[in-house]
Motif scaffolding. Sequence first.
Motif, PDB file in Angstrom:
ATOM      1  N   GLY A   2       0.839  -1.197   0.000  1.00 18.60           N
ATOM      2  CA  GLY A   2       0.000   0.000   0.000  1.00 18.60           C
ATOM      3  C   GLY A   2       0.876   1.250   0.000  1.00 18.60           C
ATOM      4  O   GLY A   2       2.088   1.179   0.171  1.00 18.60           O
ATOM      5  N   ARG A   3       0.243   2.391  -0.194  1.00 20.71           N
ATOM      6  CA  ARG A   3       1.032   3.627  -0.221  1.00 20.71           C
ATOM      7  C   ARG A   3       1.506   4.015   1.174  1.00 20.71           C
ATOM      8  O   ARG A   3       2.427   4.788   1.326  1.00 20.71           O
ATOM      9  CB  ARG A   3       0.190   4.752  -0.818  1.00 20.71           C
ATOM     10  N   LEU A  26      -6.485   0.113  15.974  1.00 18.94           N
ATOM     11  CA  LEU A  26      -7.899  -0.256  15.792  1.00 18.94           C
ATOM     12  C   LEU A  26      -8.217  -1.579  16.482  1.00 18.94           C
ATOM     13  O   LEU A  26      -9.281  -1.745  17.074  1.00 18.94           O
ATOM     14  CB  LEU A  26      -8.222  -0.377  14.289  1.00 18.94           C
ATOM     15  N   ALA A  71     -15.699  -5.569   9.760  1.00 24.04           N
ATOM     16  CA  ALA A  71     -16.447  -4.319   9.581  1.00 24.04           C
ATOM     17  C   ALA A  71     -15.555  -3.271   8.909  1.00 24.04           C
ATOM     18  O   ALA A  71     -15.985  -2.556   8.011  1.00 24.04           O
ATOM     19  CB  ALA A  71     -16.952  -3.808  10.917  1.00 24.04           C
ATOM     20  N   ILE A  72     -14.306  -3.208   9.326  1.00 21.09           N
ATOM     21  CA  ILE A  72     -13.392  -2.219   8.750  1.00 21.09           C
ATOM     22  C   ILE A  72     -13.068  -2.582   7.299  1.00 21.09           C
ATOM     23  O   ILE A  72     -12.851  -1.713   6.461  1.00 21.09           O
ATOM     24  CB  ILE A  72     -12.082  -2.161   9.586  1.00 21.09           C
ATOM     25  N   ALA A  85     -14.732  -3.359   4.878  1.00 18.54           N
ATOM     26  CA  ALA A  85     -15.675  -2.979   3.828  1.00 18.54           C
ATOM     27  C   ALA A  85     -15.113  -1.925   2.890  1.00 18.54           C
ATOM     28  O   ALA A  85     -15.246  -2.025   1.688  1.00 18.54           O
ATOM     29  CB  ALA A  85     -16.975  -2.492   4.451  1.00 18.54           C
ATOM     30  N   ASN A  86     -14.505  -0.904   3.420  1.00 14.28           N
ATOM     31  CA  ASN A  86     -14.050   0.158   2.522  1.00 14.28           C
ATOM     32  C   ASN A  86     -12.683   0.714   2.900  1.00 14.28           C
ATOM     33  O   ASN A  86     -12.282   1.756   2.399  1.00 14.28           O
ATOM     34  CB  ASN A  86     -15.080   1.291   2.493  1.00 14.28           C
ATOM     35  N   ALA A  87     -11.986   0.032   3.786  1.00 12.39           N
ATOM     36  CA  ALA A  87     -10.659   0.511   4.156  1.00 12.39           C
ATOM     37  C   ALA A  87      -9.669   0.134   3.056  1.00 12.39           C
ATOM     38  O   ALA A  87      -9.934  -0.783   2.280  1.00 12.39           O
ATOM     39  CB  ALA A  87     -10.251  -0.125   5.475  1.00 12.39           C
ATOM     40  N   PRO A  88      -8.534   0.834   2.974  1.00 13.23           N
ATOM     41  CA  PRO A  88      -7.523   0.421   2.002  1.00 13.23           C
ATOM     42  C   PRO A  88      -7.142  -1.041   2.224  1.00 13.23           C
ATOM     43  O   PRO A  88      -7.119  -1.513   3.373  1.00 13.23           O
ATOM     44  CB  PRO A  88      -6.337   1.345   2.314  1.00 13.23           C
ATOM     45  N   LEU A 147      -4.599  -1.822   4.885  1.00 18.23           N
ATOM     46  CA  LEU A 147      -5.062  -1.748   6.278  1.00 18.23           C
ATOM     47  C   LEU A 147      -5.815  -3.026   6.652  1.00 18.23           C
ATOM     48  O   LEU A 147      -5.586  -3.613   7.717  1.00 18.23           O
ATOM     49  CB  LEU A 147      -5.959  -0.522   6.466  1.00 18.23           C
ATOM     50  N   ASP A 170     -19.905   2.260   6.302  1.00 21.30           N
ATOM     51  CA  ASP A 170     -18.602   1.672   6.604  1.00 21.30           C
ATOM     52  C   ASP A 170     -18.032   2.236   7.907  1.00 21.30           C
ATOM     53  O   ASP A 170     -17.947   3.451   8.094  1.00 21.30           O
ATOM     54  CB  ASP A 170     -17.620   1.948   5.460  1.00 21.30           C
ATOM     55  N   VAL A 227     -15.150   2.461   9.041  1.00 20.60           N
ATOM     56  CA  VAL A 227     -13.951   3.287   8.940  1.00 20.60           C
ATOM     57  C   VAL A 227     -14.296   4.780   8.783  1.00 20.60           C
ATOM     58  O   VAL A 227     -13.527   5.655   9.185  1.00 20.60           O
ATOM     59  CB  VAL A 227     -13.034   2.742   7.795  1.00 20.60           C
ATOM     60  N   PHE A 228     -15.484   5.086   8.239  1.00 23.23           N
ATOM     61  CA  PHE A 228     -15.897   6.483   8.073  1.00 23.23           C
ATOM     62  C   PHE A 228     -16.866   6.949   9.172  1.00 23.23           C
ATOM     63  O   PHE A 228     -16.840   8.103   9.571  1.00 23.23           O
ATOM     64  CB  PHE A 228     -16.576   6.684   6.709  1.00 23.23           C
ATOM     65  N   LYS A 271     -14.327  -2.616  -7.082  1.00 24.44           N
ATOM     66  CA  LYS A 271     -13.197  -1.674  -6.976  1.00 24.44           C
ATOM     67  C   LYS A 271     -11.870  -2.419  -7.085  1.00 24.44           C
ATOM     68  O   LYS A 271     -10.980  -2.018  -7.835  1.00 24.44           O
ATOM     69  CB  LYS A 271     -13.295  -0.952  -5.617  1.00 24.44           C
ATOM     70  N   ASP A 317     -17.588   6.732  -2.739  1.00 23.75           N
ATOM     71  CA  ASP A 317     -16.616   6.534  -1.661  1.00 23.75           C
ATOM     72  C   ASP A 317     -15.613   5.428  -2.011  1.00 23.75           C
ATOM     73  O   ASP A 317     -14.422   5.536  -1.709  1.00 23.75           O
ATOM     74  CB  ASP A 317     -17.302   6.254  -0.311  1.00 23.75           C
ATOM     75  N   ASP A 318     -16.098   4.384  -2.708  1.00 33.31           N
ATOM     76  CA  ASP A 318     -15.181   3.329  -3.156  1.00 33.31           C
ATOM     77  C   ASP A 318     -14.189   3.900  -4.180  1.00 33.31           C
ATOM     78  O   ASP A 318     -12.992   3.614  -4.129  1.00 33.31           O
ATOM     79  CB  ASP A 318     -15.957   2.176  -3.811  1.00 33.31           C
ATOM     80  N   GLU A 360     -11.593   6.094  -2.531  1.00 32.09           N
ATOM     81  CA  GLU A 360     -10.574   5.267  -1.858  1.00 32.09           C
ATOM     82  C   GLU A 360      -9.614   4.667  -2.879  1.00 32.09           C
ATOM     83  O   GLU A 360      -8.409   4.623  -2.664  1.00 32.09           O
ATOM     84  CB  GLU A 360     -11.240   4.139  -1.067  1.00 32.09           C
ATOM     85  N   LYS A 406      -7.123   7.065  -4.030  1.00 26.77           N
ATOM     86  CA  LYS A 406      -6.084   7.297  -3.014  1.00 26.77           C
ATOM     87  C   LYS A 406      -5.030   6.193  -3.053  1.00 26.77           C
ATOM     88  O   LYS A 406      -3.863   6.404  -2.789  1.00 26.77           O
ATOM     89  CB  LYS A 406      -6.731   7.346  -1.612  1.00 26.77           C
ATOM     90  N   GLU A 407      -5.502   4.971  -3.396  1.00 27.39           N
ATOM     91  CA  GLU A 407      -4.600   3.820  -3.363  1.00 27.39           C
ATOM     92  C   GLU A 407      -3.831   3.624  -4.659  1.00 27.39           C
ATOM     93  O   GLU A 407      -2.765   3.011  -4.656  1.00 27.39           O
ATOM     94  CB  GLU A 407      -5.404   2.538  -3.066  1.00 27.39           C
TER      95      GLU A 407
END
Lengths: 518, 335
Positions: A300-301, A311, A476-477, A479-482, A485, B32, B34-35, B206, B222-223, B226, B229-230
């Motif tokens: 990842g970046r 977390l 749960a995290i 779902a849309n985390a990089p 992560l 999500d 994370v948000f 994605k 939002d996808d 992200e 960003k990646e």
Amino acid sequence: MDRTIGKNIIRFVSFLLLFLLLALPIMLLLLQWLTAGEDTVLLSIINRENLLLIGKSLLMSGIVALLATLTGTICAFLLYKFQFPFSGFYKLTLLLPLLISPYIFAVAWKDGFFWLLGNTAAIYSEAGVILVHTIVFFPLAMLITGSALSQIHAGYEEAGLMTVSFRKMMIKIILPLIRPALTISFLLSLIFSLSDFSVPAFFCVRTFTTEIFTQFSALYNFPLAIGQSVILLLICLLFMLSEARYLSDAPFFSVSVKGSVSKKYHAGNRKIMLHSFLWMLLVSSLLMPALMLTVQSLTGRTMFFAQAWELIRPAAFQSVKLAFAGACIITIIGLWTAYGKERRNHKLPDLLLLLTFIVPSTVLGIALIRHYNLPAVNFIYGTSLILLIAYLGKFGFIASRIIGNGIKQIPVSFEEAASVAGIPSKKIFLKISLPLLIPSLFTAFVLSFILCLGELGATMMVYPPGMELMQVKTFAISANAPQALTSSMTLINLGVTVFLILLLFVFGKWIFKKFQYV
Amino acid sequence: MRHLFNTIVLFMLMFTACNLSPDEVTVYCTVDQVFSEPVLKDFERETGIKVKAVYDTEETKSTGVMNRLIAEKDNPQCDVLWSGDPVRNSVLQSRDITKPYQSEQTRLIPDHFKEKDSHWIGFSARARVLIYNKTLIPPDSLPRSILDFTKPRFKGRFSIANPLFGTTTFHMAALFESLGDEKAKQWMNDIKTNGAVVAASNGDVKKRVMNGEMAFGLTDTDDAFEAKKESDEVDYIFLDQQENGIGTLIMPNALSLIKGSPQNENGEKLINYLLTRETETKLAKSCAQMPLIKGTEVPENVPSLDNIQPMKIDYKTTSEKLQVIQPWLKAWTEQ
């Protein structure tokens, strides 16, 4: 006479409590479903489409069970019957896939396929589901058949080898002796594979379990979903009850061998072949997913390990506490039901645990919500107690079987001798049976601890608001985390679990040493 | 042995002790984690009201939260549902689980983005976008309309998430509403013939585009945000923005107050907190969600609703439509 009545009352009250805690919620849910009066629902379950889907699911799970049992048995034979360097290392590492969620395996294998072949079409199929499930469930077969193999008395094999070849001795002596263990391995793998929806859903393969899941989560059609779950439950129950004889007799996760010495063979010049096979398994079942997660974590970046740890940290502590409490309860109840079954011929509590074991997680979750979500019992529903009940329902049966197997290995003559000497039964239990059972209790505790730590299906349905749990948070995290992560969190999750297992392993060694007379 | 037993009981009591406090609010959240979690933590810090949240997971596709709310109907435990789109709120409304709520804050939200009786109130919206991999398809070759997906040159090059779950299900319902049943069914059958790859989720779409498995796919802003960003290889566009186009689907977050909830007043406070410019700004910064309250500050890289041609739908009727077409969508997925 009074004492007998007193004992019967205690036994009845204990059983009633277990029934009220676990079985009643499920029975009430089924009763509500049956009395809903929707004839169309009942009829719509039994149709050609569903029957075909059940057939397809059974076929897929049957193949998984066959492959997992075959692979597990080969591994067990190599690891438990042959002497060669690093066999302990293989025994431990090949068990680790049991700790990883099948969903993580599915994602890792899909990424691995793309990484290696540049295409993922092949894995989005029934074959992909079978591959992932086989990898996830073969360690279970390895554990069970390994235990069985290590209990075969050396005398049988030596006697056989005096007159027939090794191959013939295997077919005529060893395989028949471990037949109950093979049957259980097959059945458990089949039931676990049949009940899992996460892998087929990820690979877009339609099975009966994904159908139930779709009815629950997309269409919110509870009556139909519960009806379909009943069919799944009946299928599992049919398998388990029809093989009850084997279940009772099989050496289920035995850790100690009381009174028998198993024969070990020298690997000789087959060492390279043996290591190659085990490494191949290790790569496909553990290293490949771990490598994919590591690559994703590092490419990842940003390096996310610190953030992932932040977390996971509060959730990890909470999860460990809860898994510990869950494992304690499961072990105590497992001891009670197993002792009742093996020594007092009281089979009902064990049967009750079998019933809750095979109920799909979502159905168990809904049953618990409907039963416990009342103002009067909010102290259960609104707290961790509800999770402990769910854990007991999910894993009590496994603990009961492990401890039951330990009880079977204690000669009844010990207790009879003490009884003839006039020692009260309570004292016989506390001073003779319980110390002899410590290794089995410890194994039941460790396995329950691991299973509670990773349980997601029922946990998602009932965990109290505000509570953070490691397995729930990781998913749960995700779902849309990089990706980096998510992979970092999964690796930390795995690391925490492995660390705890190593700690328990060290503690276990001390326990086994202390009770080595067993 | 007795000491051991006592110790175990003591440990278990310690582990299961609960913390009962009247100054708390329970929120079930399908957005999500994370948000959403940082926003809820801010609320906790600023008001002193403890937030007890239940989040959903990608693996279980909102099964947990929705099934819980339905099963808990007779004795609600949740005060507020914070959903990523209004569909779930509408399902709950149809089952008499939500209750109307109006306040000064709810009046800031345009009428189009809230249920007429305020059973749900929208805020910070996402849009459905086309995410693409620049190394596999140049921007000038991209489809400009969702209807272009049926063109032979895109055969087998794109992906959509399973239309039975998540925002894709709402997107399909909106298409049925917008195009009419026959045309929408024809379009869905045509994209299947044209090799549309059905992914497990928007996140999966994605990932497939980022990996280079697929040239493009449909997902949420939002996808896409992200993904950008990646990876530098990924970008996104809004579809159907031409003059007579059907527009792009805008999906607001939706808040509902749960009927008979235990901490109703705190639930109202949380809803009012979420319906502020500050919250919308936070969500714009974290996941490019587009504010619905006029005059909200947003970062430069976040698109504004003023510059997007939205799909003209009524959220309530679209939610109702969804429940009607779901059996057909299920059959389509299983074909």
